[in-house]
Design a protein around this motif. Structure first.
Motif, mmCIF file in Angstrom:
data_model
loop_
_atom_site.group_PDB
_atom_site.id
_atom_site.type_symbol
_atom_site.label_atom_id
_atom_site.label_comp_id
_atom_site.label_asym_id
_atom_site.label_seq_id
_atom_site.Cartn_x
_atom_site.Cartn_y
_atom_site.Cartn_z
ATOM 1 N N GLY A 18 -10.986 -0.002 15.218
ATOM 2 C CA GLY A 18 -9.911 -0.626 14.614
ATOM 3 C C GLY A 18 -9.121 -1.676 15.392
ATOM 4 O O GLY A 18 -9.558 -1.693 16.580
ATOM 5 N N PRO A 19 -8.012 -1.976 15.104
ATOM 6 C CA PRO A 19 -7.106 -3.095 16.089
ATOM 7 C C PRO A 19 -6.943 -2.256 17.409
ATOM 8 O O PRO A 19 -6.581 -3.129 18.332
ATOM 9 C CB PRO A 19 -5.772 -3.002 15.408
ATOM 10 N N GLU A 20 -6.989 -1.060 17.568
ATOM 11 C CA GLU A 20 -6.505 -0.381 18.877
ATOM 12 C C GLU A 20 -7.426 -0.387 19.778
ATOM 13 O O GLU A 20 -7.223 -0.248 20.994
ATOM 14 C CB GLU A 20 -6.198 1.107 18.453
ATOM 15 N N ASP A 318 -1.521 -6.098 16.464
ATOM 16 C CA ASP A 318 -0.258 -6.107 15.162
ATOM 17 C C ASP A 318 -0.755 -7.214 14.027
ATOM 18 O O ASP A 318 -0.818 -6.810 12.955
ATOM 19 C CB ASP A 318 1.044 -6.388 15.688
ATOM 20 N N HIS A 320 -3.984 -8.186 13.339
ATOM 21 C CA HIS A 320 -4.870 -7.550 12.860
ATOM 22 C C HIS A 320 -4.717 -6.399 11.918
ATOM 23 O O HIS A 320 -5.202 -6.176 10.752
ATOM 24 C CB HIS A 320 -5.868 -6.926 13.786
ATOM 25 N N ARG A 321 -3.659 -5.636 12.151
ATOM 26 C CA ARG A 321 -3.212 -4.397 11.253
ATOM 27 C C ARG A 321 -2.418 -5.139 9.864
ATOM 28 O O ARG A 321 -2.666 -4.677 8.878
ATOM 29 C CB ARG A 321 -2.154 -3.841 11.995
ATOM 30 N N GLU A 324 -5.542 -6.552 7.905
ATOM 31 C CA GLU A 324 -6.149 -5.401 7.191
ATOM 32 C C GLU A 324 -5.527 -4.841 6.002
ATOM 33 O O GLU A 324 -5.911 -4.058 5.241
ATOM 34 C CB GLU A 324 -6.840 -4.593 8.266
ATOM 35 N N SER A 325 -4.041 -4.841 6.113
ATOM 36 C CA SER A 325 -3.087 -4.144 5.205
ATOM 37 C C SER A 325 -3.164 -4.932 3.763
ATOM 38 O O SER A 325 -2.840 -4.352 2.827
ATOM 39 C CB SER A 325 -1.735 -4.234 5.743
#
Length: 338
Positions: A18-20, A318, A320-321, A324-325
């Motif tokens: 994920g973005p992390e 952020d 990327h989050r 993807e939302s």
């Protein structure tokens, strides 16, 4: 010309996820060699392909550990290598998004790129706007017009119309005189898509596949659409083919649905798989797209829809989050500071 090697801050990832997994690190920055440019990055445009690459689901894998990331950026040339004549220090430019972004990824404060990976920034266009322009409009123009043959009076079904490419496709369709039919997951974006020029909006979370076909045929007085421009693929691609007129064309430019692509039995029809990078690697393709995009920006018929601007490389995750939302409409841009 830069004569000594330096370092720069860049976004890397050492494992897929994920973005992390995205980290900001100091990396070597070589001096530009023959045919290369050193570009100071001012703004970065985020693209769905980069999220897929980061997650390990893109069509080519990252080279781990330490993969780079990023297709699209606007900046200023700081130095050039031997033999570079098309660009000079001080020139505003954009990345042409025609490279392996695991190697040349532009999520960074400075990047060295071969000159064929760089195009001039349209005159008077600021960095944030420029970072939202090239890949989206190049994809829309290259996919719908150069590949799909979209022309005046044609009806085109644009899936994922609230994305960066989707909103660019709406404007591109209008600019060539076509009739855009937008699809989006929910009703919440209907009003904004109509404001952006969609002639019709179909919400797919309240419309099953059969109803989508029926609605397209209703809109087109029973004939069917001339073109489908699809970012999703998977089994649903067949239903888009069902919504085409006899002899219509479907252009598939993405695979957000990773399942095998199904084809419609509504024959005859033409199906193209569109690779933006292949066209961008062609000097003729870049020339045509630059002319279309530049003239559209000048006359105002093309105006990128920017969903949100984040400041600093640390905000890439952020961005990327948010991407993807699927809660945004338009392009996500990260402004890069010194």
């Amino acid at each position: 010309m830069t004569t000594t090697d330096m370092t720069t801050r860049a976004v890397l990832f050492h494992r897929t996820g994920g973005p992390e997994v995205l980290t900001v690190e100091e990396v070597p920055l070589p001096a530009p060699g023959p045919g290369e440019l050193l570009v100071r990055v001012e703004a970065i445009g985020l693209n769905r392909a980069e999220a897929l690459f980061r997650a390990g689901t893109y069509y080519y894998p990252p080279t781990l550990p330490g993969s780079r990331l990023g297709y699209e950026a606007a900046g200023v040339v700081e130095a050039v290598g031997a033999g570079v004549t098309a660009h000079a220090p001080g020139d505003p430019v954009m990345a042409a998004a025609n490279f392996d972004f695991g190697v040349y990824g532009v999520y960074a404060e400075r990047v060295v790129l071969p000159e064929e990976y760089v195009v001039a920034r349209p005159e008077g266009v600021d960095a944030v706007t420029a970072a939202a322009v090239w890949l989206t409009y190049f994809t829309a123009y290259g996919g719908m017009v150069l590949t799909g043959g979209l022309g005046p009076g044609d009806h085109v079904v644009i899936t994922g119309a609230s994305s960066g490419v989707g909103t660019a496709a709406l404007q591109t369709a209008l600019r060539v005189g076509a009739v855009p039919i937008a699809t989006t997951r929910g009703e919440g974006k209907r009003k904004r898509l109509l404001e952006l020029g969609a002639a019709h909006v179909i919400a797919t979370d309240t419309t099953d596949a059969d109803a989508l076909v029926a609605e397209v045929r209703r809109i087109t007085a029973g004939a069917g659409a001339d073109l489908a421009f699809d970012a999703i693929g998977g089994p649903g691609f067949a239903r888009l083919g069902d919504a085409l007129r006899t002899g219509g064309t479907a252009v598939l430019y993405g695979w957000l649905d990773p399942r095998p692509v199904a084809l419609s039995a509504n024959w005859p029809q033409t199906v193209h798989t569109y690779a933006n990078g292949a066209l961008a690697r062609s000097e003729e393709g870049r020339r045509r797209a630059a002319g279309f995009i530049g003239s559209g920006l000048r006359d105002g018929s093309l105006a990128p829809v920017i969903a949100e601007v984040f400041d600093g490389l640390e905000r890439i995750a952020d961005g990327h989050r948010l991407m993807e939302s699927n809660a945004h409409l338009g392009k996500i841009v990260v402004r890069v500071g010194e």
